[in-house]
Write a protein that holds these residues in place. Structure first.
Motif, PDB file in Angstrom:
ATOM      1  N   GLU A  20    -103.915  57.472  22.971  1.00  0.00           N
ATOM      2  CA  GLU A  20    -104.285  58.867  23.006  1.00  0.00           C
ATOM      3  C   GLU A  20    -103.081  59.795  23.150  1.00  0.00           C
ATOM      4  N   ALA A  21    -101.884  59.247  23.156  1.00  0.00           N
ATOM      5  CA  ALA A  21    -100.685  60.066  23.297  1.00  0.00           C
ATOM      6  C   ALA A  21    -100.253  60.624  21.946  1.00  0.00           C
ATOM      7  N   VAL A  22     -99.861  61.901  21.947  1.00  0.00           N
ATOM      8  CA  VAL A  22     -99.365  62.578  20.759  1.00  0.00           C
ATOM      9  C   VAL A  22     -97.865  62.800  20.928  1.00  0.00           C
ATOM     10  N   ARG A  23     -97.082  62.424  19.933  1.00  0.00           N
ATOM     11  CA  ARG A  23     -95.630  62.597  20.008  1.00  0.00           C
ATOM     12  C   ARG A  23     -95.253  63.946  19.398  1.00  0.00           C
ATOM     13  N   ARG A  79     -93.133  59.315  12.295  1.00  0.00           N
ATOM     14  CA  ARG A  79     -92.680  58.743  13.564  1.00  0.00           C
ATOM     15  C   ARG A  79     -93.004  59.670  14.735  1.00  0.00           C
ATOM     16  N   VAL A  80     -93.175  60.964  14.448  1.00  0.00           N
ATOM     17  CA  VAL A  80     -93.711  61.896  15.437  1.00  0.00           C
ATOM     18  C   VAL A  80     -94.915  62.592  14.812  1.00  0.00           C
ATOM     19  N   ASP A  81     -95.807  63.077  15.677  1.00  0.00           N
ATOM     20  CA  ASP A  81     -97.054  63.667  15.189  1.00  0.00           C
ATOM     21  C   ASP A  81     -96.965  65.155  14.916  1.00  0.00           C
ATOM     22  N   ALA A  82     -96.191  65.877  15.731  1.00  0.00           N
ATOM     23  CA  ALA A  82     -96.257  67.329  15.650  1.00  0.00           C
ATOM     24  C   ALA A  82     -94.918  67.986  15.943  1.00  0.00           C
ATOM     25  N   VAL A  83     -94.750  69.189  15.379  1.00  0.00           N
ATOM     26  CA  VAL A  83     -93.588  70.042  15.633  1.00  0.00           C
ATOM     27  C   VAL A  83     -94.071  71.487  15.646  1.00  0.00           C
ATOM     28  N   LEU A  84     -93.227  72.393  16.098  1.00  0.00           N
ATOM     29  CA  LEU A  84     -93.478  73.829  15.990  1.00  0.00           C
ATOM     30  C   LEU A  84     -92.430  74.366  15.030  1.00  0.00           C
ATOM     31  N   ALA A  85     -92.852  74.961  13.905  1.00  0.00           N
ATOM     32  CA  ALA A  85     -91.894  75.287  12.849  1.00  0.00           C
ATOM     33  C   ALA A  85     -92.383  76.450  12.002  1.00  0.00           C
ATOM     34  N   TYR A  86     -91.462  76.975  11.184  1.00  0.00           N
ATOM     35  CA  TYR A  86     -91.839  77.941  10.158  1.00  0.00           C
ATOM     36  C   TYR A  86     -92.433  77.184   8.972  1.00  0.00           C
ATOM     37  N   ARG A  87     -93.389  77.827   8.315  1.00  0.00           N
ATOM     38  CA  ARG A  87     -94.015  77.202   7.149  1.00  0.00           C
ATOM     39  C   ARG A  87     -93.214  77.533   5.894  1.00  0.00           C
TER      40      ARG A  87
END
Length: 257
Positions: A20-23, A79-87
């Motif tokens: 259940e962990a999100v990277r 390898r990671v699930d999510a980031v915060l970024a510009y589209r």
């Protein structure tokens, strides 16, 4: 036998929790968005990410890599699930972006007042030496202009970039106005750094999920929680708290263990 059953149940529970962990990957060099106090990641970005995924019943594991480009590469590969970024069109090939933005950001040009620039439009920057962080994008027009001019020196962190600007090794930095102004407040030599009125781009930071992650199927849920946090004023409040926390940390740094 009872002990064996208990051990099996505990092991299954640990496996379920791990699943259940999100990277979430970040390059924490952008106060008040994200930064590191030497021990923990701080800022509004990790706070929003944790709140959003908690609403989905998920824990967020914070992943810090050497530079922003590494985060994007790992997201592209799953390898990671999510980031915060510009589209951007390129990033949309491997990231699913939330429709509800986290923050509106204006990108501008920072320079040293001892070495003023004559800049009225993006193309004028090609006459000068600039500094950018690996993996950053500041709008299609700017990206294309500097790619053609070849006048950019790439580095891994903002401290290195602003240090070069203070020492006159480069002429300008493209950077978010809010984070840049906050960063130079307490930077040695930062009193010489100014921001141009010119806006290279006005864009929005968005929560984005790797298209290789199972979370890509849950973007509607993510958007609903982001909308709730926006409408309730939580994100705006957290932004103010993040700015205050960063200033307090700089004035009175936490003791290192």
């Amino acid at each position: 036998m009872a002990r064996l059953w208990l051990l099996a149940i505990l092991l299954l529970g640990c496996t379920a929790n791990a699943a259940e962990a999100v990277r979430y990957c970040d390059h924490p060099v952008y106060p008040p968005i994200s930064w590191s106090d030497g021990k923990h990641m701080r800022g509004i970005a990790p706070r929003v990410v944790q709140a959003v995924f908690a609403s989905l019943g998920l824990d967020a594991e914070m992943v810090v890599l050497g530079n922003w480009k590494r985060c994007l590469l790992d997201a592209a590969e799953g390898r990671v699930d999510a980031v915060l970024a510009y589209r951007t069109p390129e990033r949309e090939q491997y990231l699913a972006f939330a429709q509800v933005p986290v923050l509106r950001e204006e990108v501008t040009v920072f320079y040293n007042r001892r070495h003023p620039l004559q800049v009225e439009r993006i193309q004028d920057l090609t006459r000068y030496r600039g500094g950018l962080l690996f993996g950053e994008s500041y709008g299609e027009a700017f990206d294309e202009a500097v790619a053609r001019a070849g006048n950019i020196e790439w580095v891994s962190d903002s401290k290195q970039n602003f240090g070069k600007l203070i020492r006159g090794r480069i002429d300008f930095i493209a950077h978010e106005r809010r984070t840049g102004l906050l960063y130079v407040e307490y930077l040695q030599g930062g009193g010489d750094i100014r921001a141009l009125p010119l806006a290279l781009a006005v864009d929005h930071l968005r929560l984005a999920v790797s298209r290789r992650s199972p979370l890509a199927a849950r973007m509607a849920e993510i958007d609903r929680e982001l909308q709730r946090l926006t409408d309730s004023g939580e994100i705006e409040r957290w932004l103010g708290e993040s700015e205050a926390t960063y200033r307090d940390m700089i004035v009175q740094p936490e003791p290192r263990e």
